[in-house]
Enzyme design. Sequence first.
Site, mmCIF file in Angstrom:
data_model
loop_
_atom_site.group_PDB
_atom_site.id
_atom_site.type_symbol
_atom_site.label_atom_id
_atom_site.label_comp_id
_atom_site.label_asym_id
_atom_site.label_seq_id
_atom_site.Cartn_x
_atom_site.Cartn_y
_atom_site.Cartn_z
ATOM 1 N N CYS A 139 48.410 61.192 18.573
ATOM 2 C CA CYS A 139 47.764 60.563 19.684
ATOM 3 C C CYS A 139 47.778 59.163 19.703
ATOM 4 O O CYS A 139 48.939 58.590 19.880
ATOM 5 C CB CYS A 139 46.288 61.223 19.759
ATOM 6 S SG CYS A 139 45.658 60.803 21.323
ATOM 7 N N HIS B 192 46.524 66.942 19.611
ATOM 8 C CA HIS B 192 45.693 66.807 18.125
ATOM 9 C C HIS B 192 45.997 67.936 17.462
ATOM 10 O O HIS B 192 45.102 68.967 17.473
ATOM 11 C CB HIS B 192 44.238 66.649 18.590
ATOM 12 C CG HIS B 192 43.810 65.137 19.134
ATOM 13 N ND1 HIS B 192 43.638 64.191 18.139
ATOM 14 C CD2 HIS B 192 43.710 64.397 20.271
ATOM 15 C CE1 HIS B 192 43.554 63.147 18.623
ATOM 16 N NE2 HIS B 192 43.588 63.244 19.854
ATOM 17 N N GLU C 82 45.566 68.568 14.252
ATOM 18 C CA GLU C 82 44.609 68.606 13.258
ATOM 19 C C GLU C 82 43.207 69.598 13.751
ATOM 20 O O GLU C 82 42.581 70.201 13.158
ATOM 21 C CB GLU C 82 44.170 67.227 12.634
ATOM 22 C CG GLU C 82 43.195 66.663 13.572
ATOM 23 C CD GLU C 82 43.560 65.789 14.900
ATOM 24 O OE1 GLU C 82 44.931 65.946 15.158
ATOM 25 O OE2 GLU C 82 42.962 65.272 15.657
#
Length: 237
Positions: free
Chosen positions: A110, A214, A216
């Site tokens: 990001c 994102h 993660e």
Amino acid sequence: MKPLIGISTVLGFEMKRHFDKVCHYYAESVDRAGGLPFLLPLMDDASLAAEYVDRVDAIILSGGNEDVAPCSYGENPIRELTSIAPERDEWEFALYRAALEAGKPVLGVCRGCQVINVAEGGSLYQDIFVQRENILGHLPLGTEMHQLYHSVTLEPDSRLFSIFGKEHLRVNSYHHQAVKEPAPVFRVTARSEDGLIEAIEREGDLFVVGVQWHPEALTARHPHFVGLFRGLIEAVS
Ligand code: MN
């Protein structure tokens, strides 16, 4: 020994003092991929970046709410720019340059994707919603980050394509900025339906990948996203 993966952090101010912090999902995702997560505090002395990079095997430039300061790509702020943290920009530029110098793989997430693009001479949309026509949804503020939100199309022959093994991928989305002009050294390897750049990869043998989404926040519920972190770890020489 597991590869040591440095994760950049943000300097937060709470309870009248500063904290080094980063969303825990990065550490969880690195662990799921077989790496040993290691948090990198934001230091004022940029010369320390090379010292940190020498000790880790790869780095992740994490996301965050701070917009990259537009002066670093030659612009003044528009009204829609939110907060900036030039110290974080400078520190992460230094980490990135040190990683290139040392031949260590880099994953930019990001804001981290935007940081590596600016570090190489590219530019950003300060706000995609006012600076681009026909933009679709990219910032569902009321939605949890693990929700898949929009599709992206991956370029064949890209690292991302070889990681995910398909052309169309659904990702989460939590950004109001994006890469505008990619730096010459980067190849665009994913776009959303509205044409926005959703991923860049550096030309050459070194694994340098930036994603606008994102990953993660997706690895727990959508395990195929662990592959991106595994890709970073497997690129460790
Ligand atoms: Mn998006």
